[in-house]
Motif scaffolding. Structure first.
Motif, PDB file in Angstrom:
ATOM      1  N   LEU A  19      78.195 -20.809   0.549  1.00  0.00           N
ATOM      2  CA  LEU A  19      78.596 -22.187   0.820  1.00  0.00           C
ATOM      3  C   LEU A  19      79.180 -22.782  -0.464  1.00  0.00           C
ATOM      4  CD1 LEU A  19      78.587 -24.617   2.775  1.00  0.00           C
ATOM      5  CD2 LEU A  19      76.309 -25.174   1.893  1.00  0.00           C
ATOM      6  N   GLU A  20      80.409 -23.260  -0.388  1.00  0.00           N
ATOM      7  CA  GLU A  20      81.047 -23.874  -1.549  1.00  0.00           C
ATOM      8  C   GLU A  20      80.636 -25.342  -1.616  1.00  0.00           C
ATOM      9  OE1 GLU A  20      85.259 -23.183  -1.711  1.00  0.00           O
ATOM     10  OE2 GLU A  20      84.992 -21.138  -0.965  1.00  0.00           O
ATOM     11  N   VAL A  21      80.197 -25.767  -2.804  1.00  0.00           N
ATOM     12  CA  VAL A  21      79.707 -27.137  -2.972  1.00  0.00           C
ATOM     13  C   VAL A  21      80.348 -27.761  -4.199  1.00  0.00           C
ATOM     14  CG1 VAL A  21      77.666 -28.598  -3.275  1.00  0.00           C
ATOM     15  CG2 VAL A  21      77.480 -26.462  -1.981  1.00  0.00           C
ATOM     16  N   GLN A  22      80.864 -28.961  -4.014  1.00  0.00           N
ATOM     17  CA  GLN A  22      81.358 -29.801  -5.111  1.00  0.00           C
ATOM     18  C   GLN A  22      80.394 -30.978  -5.220  1.00  0.00           C
ATOM     19  OE1 GLN A  22      84.372 -29.734  -7.070  1.00  0.00           O
ATOM     20  NE2 GLN A  22      84.572 -27.631  -6.371  1.00  0.00           N
ATOM     21  N   LEU A  23      79.953 -31.269  -6.426  1.00  0.00           N
ATOM     22  CA  LEU A  23      78.988 -32.327  -6.677  1.00  0.00           C
ATOM     23  C   LEU A  23      79.667 -33.422  -7.485  1.00  0.00           C
ATOM     24  CD1 LEU A  23      75.464 -31.687  -8.043  1.00  0.00           C
ATOM     25  CD2 LEU A  23      77.048 -33.054  -9.384  1.00  0.00           C
ATOM     26  N   ARG A  24      79.489 -34.669  -7.066  1.00  0.00           N
ATOM     27  CA  ARG A  24      80.030 -35.813  -7.807  1.00  0.00           C
ATOM     28  C   ARG A  24      78.901 -36.808  -8.043  1.00  0.00           C
ATOM     29  NH1 ARG A  24      83.476 -38.394  -4.050  1.00  0.00           N
ATOM     30  NH2 ARG A  24      82.690 -36.966  -2.477  1.00  0.00           N
ATOM     31  N   GLU A  25      78.709 -37.220  -9.283  1.00  0.00           N
ATOM     32  CA  GLU A  25      77.723 -38.256  -9.568  1.00  0.00           C
ATOM     33  C   GLU A  25      78.282 -39.589  -9.105  1.00  0.00           C
ATOM     34  OE1 GLU A  25      75.713 -38.207 -13.440  1.00  0.00           O
ATOM     35  OE2 GLU A  25      76.755 -36.305 -13.785  1.00  0.00           O
ATOM     36  N   ARG A  26      77.429 -40.357  -8.405  1.00  0.00           N
ATOM     37  CA  ARG A  26      77.835 -41.678  -7.933  1.00  0.00           C
ATOM     38  C   ARG A  26      77.704 -42.673  -9.077  1.00  0.00           C
ATOM     39  NH1 ARG A  26      74.168 -41.911  -2.600  1.00  0.00           N
ATOM     40  NH2 ARG A  26      74.589 -44.144  -2.734  1.00  0.00           N
ATOM     41  N   GLY A  27      78.773 -43.393  -9.339  1.00  0.00           N
ATOM     42  CA  GLY A  27      78.771 -44.376 -10.415  1.00  0.00           C
ATOM     43  C   GLY A  27      78.581 -45.781  -9.877  1.00  0.00           C
ATOM     44  N   PHE A  28      78.843 -46.732 -10.727  1.00  0.00           N
ATOM     45  CA  PHE A  28      78.728 -48.137 -10.348  1.00  0.00           C
ATOM     46  C   PHE A  28      79.869 -48.544  -9.441  1.00  0.00           C
ATOM     47  CE2 PHE A  28      76.512 -47.898 -14.452  1.00  0.00           C
ATOM     48  CZ  PHE A  28      75.266 -48.337 -14.034  1.00  0.00           C
ATOM     49  N   GLY A  30      80.533 -47.987  -6.412  1.00  0.00           N
ATOM     50  CA  GLY A  30      81.066 -46.975  -5.512  1.00  0.00           C
ATOM     51  C   GLY A  30      81.970 -45.942  -6.164  1.00  0.00           C
ATOM     52  N   ARG A  31      82.186 -46.060  -7.449  1.00  0.00           N
ATOM     53  CA  ARG A  31      83.023 -45.064  -8.138  1.00  0.00           C
ATOM     54  C   ARG A  31      82.201 -43.817  -8.401  1.00  0.00           C
ATOM     55  NH1 ARG A  31      87.358 -47.916 -11.783  1.00  0.00           N
ATOM     56  NH2 ARG A  31      87.584 -49.821 -10.609  1.00  0.00           N
ATOM     57  N   SER A  32      82.874 -42.691  -8.483  1.00  0.00           N
ATOM     58  CA  SER A  32      82.155 -41.449  -8.779  1.00  0.00           C
ATOM     59  C   SER A  32      82.874 -40.706  -9.892  1.00  0.00           C
ATOM     60  CB  SER A  32      82.032 -40.574  -7.536  1.00  0.00           C
ATOM     61  OG  SER A  32      83.294 -40.249  -7.020  1.00  0.00           O
ATOM     62  N   LYS A  33      82.103 -39.882 -10.582  1.00  0.00           N
ATOM     63  CA  LYS A  33      82.653 -39.092 -11.682  1.00  0.00           C
ATOM     64  C   LYS A  33      83.433 -37.908 -11.114  1.00  0.00           C
ATOM     65  CE  LYS A  33      79.043 -40.450 -14.882  1.00  0.00           C
ATOM     66  NZ  LYS A  33      78.014 -40.022 -15.813  1.00  0.00           N
ATOM     67  N   LEU A  34      84.083 -37.168 -11.979  1.00  0.00           N
ATOM     68  CA  LEU A  34      84.859 -36.008 -11.546  1.00  0.00           C
ATOM     69  C   LEU A  34      83.950 -34.966 -10.905  1.00  0.00           C
ATOM     70  CD1 LEU A  34      87.265 -35.561 -14.580  1.00  0.00           C
ATOM     71  CD2 LEU A  34      87.804 -36.483 -12.334  1.00  0.00           C
ATOM     72  N   PRO A  35      84.433 -34.265  -9.879  1.00  0.00           N
ATOM     73  CA  PRO A  35      83.599 -33.268  -9.199  1.00  0.00           C
ATOM     74  C   PRO A  35      83.326 -32.049 -10.074  1.00  0.00           C
ATOM     75  CG  PRO A  35      85.812 -33.279  -8.282  1.00  0.00           C
ATOM     76  CD  PRO A  35      85.748 -34.397  -9.272  1.00  0.00           C
ATOM     77  N   VAL A  36      82.170 -31.452  -9.846  1.00  0.00           N
ATOM     78  CA  VAL A  36      81.751 -30.241 -10.541  1.00  0.00           C
ATOM     79  C   VAL A  36      81.413 -29.200  -9.479  1.00  0.00           C
ATOM     80  CG1 VAL A  36      79.980 -29.227 -12.031  1.00  0.00           C
ATOM     81  CG2 VAL A  36      80.779 -31.546 -12.467  1.00  0.00           C
ATOM     82  N   ALA A  37      81.959 -28.009  -9.612  1.00  0.00           N
ATOM     83  CA  ALA A  37      81.616 -26.924  -8.690  1.00  0.00           C
ATOM     84  C   ALA A  37      80.233 -26.405  -9.066  1.00  0.00           C
ATOM     85  CB  ALA A  37      82.639 -25.806  -8.773  1.00  0.00           C
ATOM     86  N   VAL A  38      79.349 -26.303  -8.079  1.00  0.00           N
ATOM     87  CA  VAL A  38      78.006 -25.778  -8.286  1.00  0.00           C
ATOM     88  C   VAL A  38      77.788 -24.626  -7.307  1.00  0.00           C
ATOM     89  CG1 VAL A  38      77.046 -27.934  -9.191  1.00  0.00           C
ATOM     90  CG2 VAL A  38      76.978 -27.494  -6.730  1.00  0.00           C
ATOM     91  N   THR A  60      69.338 -39.281 -10.173  1.00  0.00           N
ATOM     92  CA  THR A  60      70.788 -39.478 -10.152  1.00  0.00           C
ATOM     93  C   THR A  60      71.297 -39.369  -8.725  1.00  0.00           C
ATOM     94  OG1 THR A  60      70.994 -38.551 -12.374  1.00  0.00           O
ATOM     95  CG2 THR A  60      73.005 -38.640 -11.046  1.00  0.00           C
ATOM     96  N   ARG A  61      72.096 -40.342  -8.319  1.00  0.00           N
ATOM     97  CA  ARG A  61      72.672 -40.339  -6.971  1.00  0.00           C
ATOM     98  C   ARG A  61      73.981 -39.558  -6.980  1.00  0.00           C
ATOM     99  NH1 ARG A  61      72.866 -45.907  -4.379  1.00  0.00           N
ATOM    100  NH2 ARG A  61      74.571 -46.106  -5.848  1.00  0.00           N
ATOM    101  N   LEU A  62      74.201 -38.810  -5.904  1.00  0.00           N
ATOM    102  CA  LEU A  62      75.332 -37.886  -5.829  1.00  0.00           C
ATOM    103  C   LEU A  62      76.102 -38.045  -4.522  1.00  0.00           C
ATOM    104  CD1 LEU A  62      73.299 -34.632  -6.615  1.00  0.00           C
ATOM    105  CD2 LEU A  62      74.547 -36.009  -8.291  1.00  0.00           C
ATOM    106  N   PHE A  63      77.311 -37.508  -4.529  1.00  0.00           N
ATOM    107  CA  PHE A  63      78.054 -37.191  -3.314  1.00  0.00           C
ATOM    108  C   PHE A  63      78.293 -35.686  -3.347  1.00  0.00           C
ATOM    109  CE2 PHE A  63      79.754 -41.653  -3.534  1.00  0.00           C
ATOM    110  CZ  PHE A  63      79.176 -42.085  -2.351  1.00  0.00           C
ATOM    111  N   LEU A  64      78.127 -35.029  -2.221  1.00  0.00           N
ATOM    112  CA  LEU A  64      78.340 -33.591  -2.116  1.00  0.00           C
ATOM    113  C   LEU A  64      79.431 -33.316  -1.095  1.00  0.00           C
ATOM    114  CD1 LEU A  64      74.578 -32.586  -1.915  1.00  0.00           C
ATOM    115  CD2 LEU A  64      76.050 -32.400  -3.908  1.00  0.00           C
TER     116      LEU A  64
END
Length: 125
Positions: A19-28, A30-38, A60-64
């Motif tokens: 399963l390919e997963v990209q993780l993005r930290e949720r910022g203030f 509603g903005r999010s940081k650059l995605p990281v492949a995990v 830490t809150r994330l978007f996947l």
């Protein structure tokens, strides 16, 4: 499955390394940081474990974003609940947010995660 008192898992997790997963930290705001492949280690409809190249603090809150054969789901809200050094990086224990955020519950996300879990359950069987 062996049960340990500190284990918070509601249900068995299934191996899901393909399963390919990209993780993005949720910022203030509603903005999010650059995605990281995990690398996905295992998952079920309630949470997952991933191998991350960098540490991310518990809470830490994330978007996947998920992709794989027959799978495409984006912006699934989650939070890091545990971190420990693992292999060449860090093992992150992640819990999907729809379980605990009543306002954030989405039947569509619940159903999508159930389908993904079912897919890897069948592969394991």
């Amino acid at each position: 499955m062996t049960h340990h008192p500190q284990d918070r898992r509601i249900k068995t997790r299934y191996e899901a390394q393909c399963l390919e997963v990209q993780l993005r930290e949720r910022g203030f705001l509603g903005r999010s940081k650059l995605p990281v492949a995990v690398t996905c280690l295992d998952m079920n409809r309630y949470g997952m474990a991933v191998l991350s190249p960098r540490p991310i603090e518990p809470g830490t809150r994330l978007f996947l974003d998920f992709s794989g054969k027959y799978i495409s789901e984006s912006s699934v809200a989650a939070r890091v609940v545990e971190i420990c050094p693992y292999q060449t990086g860090f093992r992150l224990g992640i819990q999907f947010s729809y379980l605990h955020e009543k306002r954030g519950y989405s039947r569509a996300v619940d159903n999508a995660l159930s389908r993904i879990e079912g897919f890897y359950n069948r592969l394991a069987g």
